[in-house]
Scaffold this active site. Structure first.
Site, mmCIF file in Angstrom:
data_model
loop_
_atom_site.group_PDB
_atom_site.id
_atom_site.type_symbol
_atom_site.label_atom_id
_atom_site.label_comp_id
_atom_site.label_asym_id
_atom_site.label_seq_id
_atom_site.Cartn_x
_atom_site.Cartn_y
_atom_site.Cartn_z
ATOM 1 N N GLY A 88 1.076 -0.943 0.229
ATOM 2 C CA GLY A 88 0.212 0.072 -0.214
ATOM 3 C C GLY A 88 0.795 1.548 -0.229
ATOM 4 N N SER A 89 0.491 2.138 0.390
ATOM 5 C CA SER A 89 0.632 3.956 0.353
ATOM 6 C C SER A 89 2.013 3.683 1.133
ATOM 7 C CB SER A 89 -0.076 4.255 0.557
ATOM 8 O OG SER A 89 0.218 6.060 1.163
ATOM 9 N N THR A 90 2.554 4.374 0.416
ATOM 10 C CA THR A 90 4.211 5.066 0.947
ATOM 11 C C THR A 90 3.776 5.599 2.626
ATOM 12 O OG1 THR A 90 4.155 7.356 0.510
ATOM 13 C CG2 THR A 90 5.258 5.601 -0.739
ATOM 14 N N GLY A 121 2.165 4.825 4.893
ATOM 15 C CA GLY A 121 1.871 3.728 5.889
ATOM 16 C C GLY A 121 3.318 4.085 7.236
#
Length: 138
Positions: free
Chosen positions: A64-66, A68
């Site tokens: 997923g997204s950075t 995170g």
């Protein structure tokens, strides 16, 4: 008393100890974990409803997204982070999150940890020297 020592690759330095919380599902910290409580809030995740606070969190890798990385940092600031983490193969989102949050992280264990470690085992993660130790069983 050490029952089993497993060599790993060091990702984030430090040492953490706690009971194992394990999943074969990858974790996207953004949207899967509530940064205020440490609870897994994604209803489709294997750990839904469980809390990662003070655990040794075992999961194969992040996804997923950075953002995170910053969710891990928020978890640490809110006192809801895991004591340590173990990945099969850590990727940059989880690695950066662990490093900026001072959460010990290792990966690439030299055994199949899903066959050796069970939920509830007491484990020490040594991210400085690159190993983990199972110190007790449920």
């Amino acid at each position: 008393m050490i029952e089993i020592r497993i060599e790993c690759r060091s990702i984030s330095k430090g040492e953490g100890k706690g009971p194992v919380l394990s999943t074969k599902d990858p974790i996207s910290f953004l949207g899967t974990v509530d940064p205020e409580t440490g609870n897994i809030i994604d209803p489709n995740h294997e750990l839904h409803g469980k809390c990662i606070k003070d655990s040794i969190l075992i999961f194969p890798y992040g996804k997923g997204s950075t953002v995170g990385s910053y969710v891990l940092y928020q978890l640490k600031k809110n006192g809801c982070a895991p004591s340590g983490m173990i990945n099969i193969d850590s990727e940059p989102i989880v690695a950066v999150g662990a490093i900026i949050s001072d959460i010990p992280l290792v990966d690439r264990p030299n055994v199949d940890i899903f066959k050796v470690i069970v939920e509830g085992d007491e484990v020490i993660v040594n991210g400085s020297e690159g190993y983990l130790e199972i110190t007790g069983s449920k």
